[in-house]
Write an enzyme that holds these catalytic residues in place. Structure first.
Site, PDB file in Angstrom:
ATOM      1  CG  HIS A 196      44.527  32.762  36.051  1.00  0.00           C
ATOM      2  ND1 HIS A 196      45.539  31.837  36.166  1.00  0.00           N
ATOM      3  CD2 HIS A 196      43.476  32.263  36.727  1.00  0.00           C
ATOM      4  CE1 HIS A 196      45.098  30.809  36.874  1.00  0.00           C
ATOM      5  NE2 HIS A 196      43.847  31.048  37.241  1.00  0.00           N
ATOM      6  CD  GLU A 197      39.998  34.048  37.297  1.00  0.00           C
ATOM      7  OE1 GLU A 197      39.303  33.083  36.946  1.00  0.00           O
ATOM      8  OE2 GLU A 197      40.772  33.994  38.270  1.00  0.00           O
ATOM      9  CG  HIS A 230      40.211  29.326  34.649  1.00  0.00           C
ATOM     10  ND1 HIS A 230      40.739  28.069  34.686  1.00  0.00           N
ATOM     11  CD2 HIS A 230      40.702  29.962  35.739  1.00  0.00           C
ATOM     12  CE1 HIS A 230      41.511  27.942  35.740  1.00  0.00           C
ATOM     13  NE2 HIS A 230      41.524  29.094  36.399  1.00  0.00           N
ATOM     14  CD  GLU A 260      43.542  27.344  38.947  1.00  0.00           C
ATOM     15  OE1 GLU A 260      44.077  28.456  38.840  1.00  0.00           O
ATOM     16  OE2 GLU A 260      42.319  27.169  38.830  1.00  0.00           O
TER      17      GLU A 260
END
Lengths: 509, 138, 188
Positions: free
Chosen positions: A186-187, A190, A268
């Site tokens: 997930h990071e 980003h 997100e």
């Protein structure tokens, strides 16, 4: 596949332009208001700056009474508008330069993150590297650990080359490898989607808008008392202008925030979709989010970082339009209902779950790629009920002061506190273990008291090597450990309880 | 307390699965789901095991569930020769007497004739190779 | 200025715009192709990394399970074949065999609890499972990149440019044997 970024980038540009328009308009309005006020007081003043931005439609002729006419007639207002817009832009640029130059280190040190090397947390390091490969990033982001029992993670980095991923030590302790991979993915998502860059810029613009509006409204209270506007023809127009500016100064920060938050939430979702795409295993991220959600609310220091964190820790009453993160439950439901790991599947799941329309750009979906899910991890997971029962059971074991004996064959024997046996036979290998009498009879209260400080500072354990060959010894928790001739590190971690054990070489003092 | 003999129970943890083990009679208590995990770790089919264990109960046992205290039900698992195991009425888990574990595993995975059945039985026997899995000593 | 001159200017402007567009598309295609190349190089890097880990692993296992000669030798032999493999097809096959041999070795380790408690072995195991993951993810990224690239050169109008400058479709990295597909999931 990565048109997602393209469409996102376009949307972001629109947002930045919108924010820019708000910012410049606010600056111009404030400038014009101030200019009109000053100009009215001293009409003979010479203005050197050519009024570039005075918004005078060509068709409006001077005799018409109106704001534009008044502005056009009043050189003070015209120049003020120009200067105000310019100043707003300059303040924004200045703050942005600061954020770009020092942003990462400021954020990381605000979170008390410390940079680690591979030997500090090999698994985390490997997982970050794996996800770097899966995302095709040109270089691996720096890895940071925050010593905090709370579960959270964030990514920073204005450019992918300077990106960093930070996770809390609590996260490392509580998540299994697949879940950690989901969070790191997930990071990395980003970083891959250049979210940090955009969010920095958007945050700075939002900040500037808020700052300008605040300064103007404050200044107004001081100035407003002292002076009456003159009875010149422009007076009425100036009053209308003042009113418009006040309303705008109140509304602009709110509008900017709404824009910012909606984009933040979208990002997100997109990072979740990217994580599913990288790992091909959305269920792992879902289960990590469940664990993170279940934790208690963490400390205050996260306030500034809230938009960056994987789950917003301050989600108290802030939901809907005013939160930086979508509701975690909703994210979990979307991830759990994905048919495959592609973006299209995420979009479908998103629509089904939220009832809202698209969250990923249409061009990405036009490619209609499918990405088969990975097989579930090799270790079968017990049913949820059993799992929950076990978690509760483990907690009870710890509180209930069970005596734990680690047998060399790999099993752990847990004796209930009431057990009066003096020795116990391992059902697997038949070894007989003596039950440590003192521990078996330990008073629960004393044990509970001993547990609390132990969590803060674990007692240092040390193993002095006898020679250079294969040696085995036991950790404090009873787990058998072995070191080989090639072992050269100063310390190791117990594979069961995670305690650090210093290994002293044979010759050392 | 062991539901069979009243002896002390200890918890044996292996591969993240916790099993209650009686030191006196070597019976085993599996909480719901844990036997499935063990059988699938050994390469067996957990679905099949679950189906086999869900058989209709034949009678009420005199023993009580470790978790809720209700009387256990006796169920016959597998066909000729079947194994009588005791099951909690509301699904808390299973009690297996000494020596029943490998037979349940065999019955639920296709019998000693299939490679799968043999693999699971061997895995469980290795796991509880001292006394528990061995019906001659138990 | 004559009307001819204006027409000429317009034509010239159009040519310039088309040229710029061609350059843009061409550069985009080159970028995508390089991405595919990098992704392929990454697979190689990770395969090499696995080759480097194996001698260490074999040494560690030997200390505990030296008599399991057959399995250990199979791993060493598979590694040798994989290192010296020529050509894509042979390499894919050799790597698949190596995965299987490693899988068998790690299954065998299950019955040596002492070995499983060894810190060196645990560290190696993490490295090895991470490497298997990386190979999988690198392959995944390669295939994703190839898909993007292939889609781009098949669609109109970039396909015209692709045809002019000789951009060809690239093959996916397919794993044909079911055993190899399962291999990264070996229980560690």
């Amino acid at each position: 596949m990565w048109e997602a970024i393209e469409s996102n980038r376009r949307r972001s540009r629109v947002l930045i332009v919108l924010m820019g328009v708000v910012l410049v308009t606010l600056g111009a309005l404030i400038g014009a208001t101030v200019g009109a006020a000053v100009g009215t007081a001293t009409p003979e003043h010479e203005y050197t700056y050519p009024p570039r931005r005075a918004p005078v439609p060509r068709g409006v002729s001077p005799p018409q009474q109106g704001v534009f006419a008044a502005l056009a007639a009043d050189p003070g207002a015209r120049a003020g508008a120009g200067w105000g817009a310019l100043a707003a832009g300059a303040v924004c640029l200045l703050l942005w330069g600061l954020a770009v130059g020092r942003g990462e280190s400021v954020l990381l040190s605000a979170a008390n993150a410390r940079r680690i090397e591979k030997s500090d947390a090999p698994q985390l390091w490997n997982v970050v590297e794996e996800m770097t490969i899966a995302a095709g990033l040109p270089r691996m982001p720096a890895v940071y650990i925050i010593d905090d029992a709370a579960l959270n993670a964030f990514a920073v980095g204005y450019r992918p080359e300077r990106a960093a991923v930070a996770v809390t030590s609590g996260l490392l302790k509580r998540l299994d490898r697949d879940e950690l991979q989901g969070v790191v993915a997930h990071e990395i998502g980003h970083i891959r989607n250049a979210d940090a860059r955009f969010m920095t810029l958007a945050a700075v613009m939002m900040g500037t808008i808020a700052l300008l509006a605040e300064l103007f409204l404050r200044g107004l209270r001081h100035v407003g008392r002292g002076r009456r506007s003159s009875s010149r023809g422009g007076g009425q127009a100036a009053a209308i202008l003042l009113l418009i500016t006040i309303v705008f100064a109140i509304l602009a920060p709110l509008a900017a925030q709404l824009l910012y938050f909606s984009c933040s939430r979208r990002r997100e979702y997109l990072a979740d979709a990217s994580a599913a795409r990288f790992t091909r295993y959305p269920a792992a991220l879902a289960s990590a989010l469940e664990k993170i959600e279940r934790q208690a609310q963490p400390a205050e220091m996260y306030k500034a970082l809230a938009p960056l964190l994987i789950v917003n820790p301050l989600s108290g009453g802030l939901t809907g339009l005013w939160s930086t993160h979508p509701p975690t439950r909703e994210r979990i439901r979307i991830l759990r209902s994905m048919g495959d790991a592609g973006f299209a599947a995420y979009e479908r799941a998103y629509r089904q779950t939220t009832g809202r329309r698209a969250c990923i750009g249409a061009r990405t979906l036009a490619a209609a790629d499918t990405a088969p899910l990975r097989e579930p991890p090799p270790r079968p997971v017990a049913e949820d009920a059993a799992q929950r029962a076990r978690q509760v059971g483990e907690l009870l074991d710890r509180v209930g002061n069970f005596v734990v004996i680690g047998c060399a064959c790999g099993v752990r024997l847990k004796l209930p506190p009431g057990d009066r046996q003096t020795q116990v036979t391992c059902p697997r290998c038949g070894r007989t273990h003596a039950v440590p009498a003192a521990e078996a009879l330990a008073i629960p209260a004393a044990a509970a008291a001993a547990v609390a400080p132990r969590q803060k500072a674990p007692p240092p354990m040390r193993y002095r090597r006898r020679g250079g060959g294969w040696e085995s010894f036991k950790c404090g928790c009873g787990n058998p450990l072995q070191v080989g001739p090639a072992f050269s590190a100063p310390a190791l971690r117990c594979s069961k309880c995670g305690a650090r054990i210093e290994v002293v070489p044979p010759g050392a003092a | 307390m062991c539901p069979a003999c009243g002896g002390p129970l200890i918890v044996v943890e292996f591969e993240g699965v916790e099993v209650d083990h009686c030191c006196a009679c070597h019976g085993l208590w599996f909480d719901a789901g844990e036997l499935d995990v063990l059988v699938s770790l050994g390469g067996g089919d957990a679905e099949r095991l679950r189906a086999a264990l869900a058989a209709t109960p034949t009678e009420r046992s005199g023993r009580r569930c470790l978790r809720c205290g209700r009387r256990l039900q006796t169920v016959a698992v597998g066909d000729a020769p079947s194994v009588q195991v005791e099951r909690c009425r509301v699904g808390h888990g299973f009690w297996l007497d000494a020596g029943e574990l490998d037979r349940v595993a065999l019955a639920a995975t296709g019998g000693a004739g299939t490679p799968e059945g043999r693999a699971v039985a061997a895995f469980l026997a290795e796991l509880f190779r001292y006394r528990v899995g061995d019906s001659t000593k138990g | 200025m004559t009307s001819l001159g204006i027409a000429l200017l317009i034509v010239l402007g159009l040519v310039v715009v088309i040229l710029l567009w061609v350059v843009g598309v061409y550069n985009g295609l080159v970028r995508l192709r390089n991405q595919v190349k990098n992704a392929w190089a990454q697979i190689d890097v990770q395969l090499k990394r696995r080759h480097d880990l194996i001698p260490n692993l074999v040494e560690t296992v030997k200390g505990y399970a030296g008599h399991e000669r057959g399995t250990l030798e199979a791993v060493v032999a598979a590694r040798t074949r994989a290192v010296s493999a020529q050509g894509l097809e042979q390499q894919v096959k050799a790597e698949g065999e190596l995965s299987q041999a490693l899988g068998r070795l790690l299954m065998l380790v299950e019955s040596y609890p002492d070995l499983k408690a060894n810190q060196n072995f645990l560290a190696l195991q993490e490295e090895l499972s991470s490497t298997e993951n990386r190979i999988g993810f690198a392959r995944q990224h390669y295939n994703d990149s190839v898909m993007t690239y292939n889609t781009r050169i098949q669609t109109f109008p970039p396909n015209v440019i692709a045809g002019m400058f000789g951009f060809h479709e690239l093959p996916f990295f397919e794993v044909d044997s079911a055993a190899e597909r399962r291999a990264p999931q070996v229980k560690f």
